[in-house]
Design an enzyme around this catalytic site. Sequence first.
Site, short mmCIF file in Angstrom:
data_model
loop_
_atom_site.label_atom_id
_atom_site.label_comp_id
_atom_site.label_asym_id
_atom_site.label_seq_id
_atom_site.Cartn_x
_atom_site.Cartn_y
_atom_site.Cartn_z
N ASP A 109 -3.75 0.98 -9.65
CA ASP A 109 -5.17 0.66 -9.87
C ASP A 109 -5.46 0.42 -11.35
O ASP A 109 -6.18 -0.50 -11.72
CB ASP A 109 -6.06 1.80 -9.35
CG ASP A 109 -5.86 2.04 -7.87
OD1 ASP A 109 -5.24 1.19 -7.20
OD2 ASP A 109 -6.32 3.09 -7.38
N GLU A 120 -6.44 11.04 -14.26
CA GLU A 120 -6.75 11.17 -12.83
C GLU A 120 -5.84 12.20 -12.15
O GLU A 120 -6.29 13.02 -11.35
CB GLU A 120 -6.61 9.81 -12.14
CG GLU A 120 -6.99 9.87 -10.67
CD GLU A 120 -7.58 8.58 -10.15
OE1 GLU A 120 -7.92 7.69 -10.96
OE2 GLU A 120 -7.72 8.46 -8.91
N SER A 134 -15.08 2.96 -1.83
CA SER A 134 -14.76 1.89 -0.87
C SER A 134 -13.30 1.48 -0.94
O SER A 134 -12.90 0.50 -0.33
CB SER A 134 -15.62 0.65 -1.14
OG SER A 134 -16.95 0.93 -0.83
N GLY A 135 -12.51 2.19 -1.73
CA GLY A 135 -11.10 1.81 -1.86
C GLY A 135 -10.91 0.65 -2.80
O GLY A 135 -9.91 -0.05 -2.74
N SER A 171 -24.80 8.46 -16.55
CA SER A 171 -24.40 7.38 -15.65
C SER A 171 -25.63 6.90 -14.90
O SER A 171 -26.42 7.71 -14.40
CB SER A 171 -23.36 7.90 -14.65
OG SER A 171 -23.27 7.02 -13.55
N GLU A 201 0.83 -1.21 0.00
CA GLU A 201 0.00 0.00 0.00
C GLU A 201 0.86 1.26 0.00
O GLU A 201 1.82 1.37 0.77
CB GLU A 201 -0.91 -0.03 1.23
CG GLU A 201 -2.33 0.36 0.95
CD GLU A 201 -3.06 -0.59 -0.01
OE1 GLU A 201 -3.16 -0.24 -1.20
OE2 GLU A 201 -3.52 -1.63 0.44
N HIS A 202 0.52 2.17 -0.91
CA HIS A 202 1.23 3.45 -1.10
C HIS A 202 2.66 3.24 -1.60
O HIS A 202 3.48 4.14 -1.55
CB HIS A 202 1.21 4.30 0.18
CG HIS A 202 -0.13 4.93 0.43
ND1 HIS A 202 -0.39 6.26 0.19
CD2 HIS A 202 -1.29 4.40 0.87
CE1 HIS A 202 -1.66 6.52 0.49
NE2 HIS A 202 -2.24 5.40 0.89
C1 GLA Z 1 -5.04 4.57 -4.24
C2 GLA Z 1 -4.22 5.03 -5.45
C3 GLA Z 1 -3.15 4.00 -5.81
C4 GLA Z 1 -2.33 3.59 -4.59
C5 GLA Z 1 -3.25 3.24 -3.41
C6 GLA Z 1 -2.50 2.98 -2.15
O1 GLA Z 1 -5.81 3.46 -4.61
O2 GLA Z 1 -5.05 5.23 -6.57
O3 GLA Z 1 -2.32 4.54 -6.82
O4 GLA Z 1 -1.41 4.58 -4.23
O5 GLA Z 1 -4.20 4.27 -3.16
O6 GLA Z 1 -1.75 1.82 -2.26
#
Ligand code: GLA
Length: 364
Positions: A153, A141, A104-105, A50, A16-17
Site C-alpha cells: 500500500d 503501521e 473500504s480496502g 482531522s 492479494e496477500h
Molecule cells: C492490506 C495490507 C497490504 C496487503 C493487502 C492484501 O491492504 O495493508 O499490505 O497485504 O491487505 O493484499
Amino acid sequence: MTVTYAAPGRINLIGEHTDYNLGFALPIALPERVVVTLRPDGSDTVVVDSADEPGEAVIPLTTAPGEVTGWGAYVAGVIWALREAGHPVGGGQMSITSDVAMGSGLASSAALECAVLGALTTAAGVTLDKVEQARIAQRAENEYVGAPTGLMDQLASLYGAERHALLMDCRSVDVREVPFDPDASGVALLLIDSRAPHRHAGGEYAARRRSCEQAAAALGVDTLRDAQDWGLGALDKVADRVDAQRARHIFTENRRVLNFVAALEANDYHEAGALFNASHASMRDDFEITTQQIDLIAESAVAAGALGARMTGGGFGGCVIALAPEDSLDAIMSSIPTAARAAGFDKPTLIRARAAAGAGPVPN
Ligand code: GLA
C-alpha cells in the site's frame, strides 16, 4: 512556512496477500488522496486535527508505541518511526483532510502515513528515497498501530503514475510501471464499494499471515516466495491442510499477477478479466477472505457483462473491482445495486476508476 503534502489511496488490480510473502502485486494509485498541512512551530509536539474526526491529538516528538491510539496513532507512528530511523522531526500544527474512503480496502491508512511522512520530512529538509519512505511508513503501521501489513500500500501511494499500474516484486522491492489504460480499449475499471467496512488490524489478516508463515516453515523456507517455483505438488509436504490451502492461493496468485501483466501487454482484456475471476475464486475458496456480500457483487458484475470481477484489498468487506466493456456499463450499474438490496445488503456505490500520480508536495 507552511508545508502541504498529498498521498493517494490505491486499488490493487491483482496480487492479494502476496506482499508479505515477498511475491508480486499490481496496484494503481487513485486520484483520491489524503492531504496534510503542517505549520512548523519549533516546539516539541505535533498537534493534529482531522476534518473527519472530532478533537485533536497532541503527540510529543518522543512518543513511543502504545501512547497514542485511534486515528492519531498513524501520525504518532510516523513520527516515532522517522526518529527511530535517525531522522530529525520538528513540532508544529498539523491538519488532515481526505477524500480516500476509510475502511473500504483502498489503503486510506497508508495514504495517511505517506502524506504525514512527506510533510514532516519536507519541513525538516530531509530527502528519503521512496523505498525508505515506504519502509518507515510500514514500520509505523506494524509496530506503532499494530497491524501486521505488508509493503504494497505504501509503495503504491508513493510510486503511483497516471495510466500505469505498478508491478511490484516484494522480494527485491522493485517497482516497474506497466501501461494500464483500459479506457483506450473501450473498457472501464469499475470500483464497487460494498460499504461493508473491512477489518484491518483485525485478527483474520494476522491469522492468514501466520498460516502462510507456517506453510513456509513446513516447506523449510523463509518465505513462500522461495518455494514459488516448486509447483503445487510441493504443498503435499505441508501437513496442515488449511496452511497448504492458504499457500496454494499465494502460489497461484503470484502466477496470475505475471499473467495479468502479459495480458495487459497484449491488450487482451478478456484474459485480464478471466484472471480477475480466477483470483476472486482463489480468495473465496483457498484464502477464505471474501464474504457472501462481496461474492454476490462480483458474481452480479460478471452476470451483467463484466469481463471479470474480484475483491480488492485485505478482505472481509471493502470493494470489488470489475473490468467492464463500455456497452455493459448501464446493465452493471443498475443490476448490482438491485441484487445487493434484494439480498438485504446495503446499496453499493459504483464509480469508474483511473490510475493517478503518486504522493508529492502540493504547491501553497
Ligand atoms: C492490506 C495490507 C497490504 C496487503 C493487502 C492484501 O491492504 O495493508 O499490505 O497485504 O491487505 O493484499
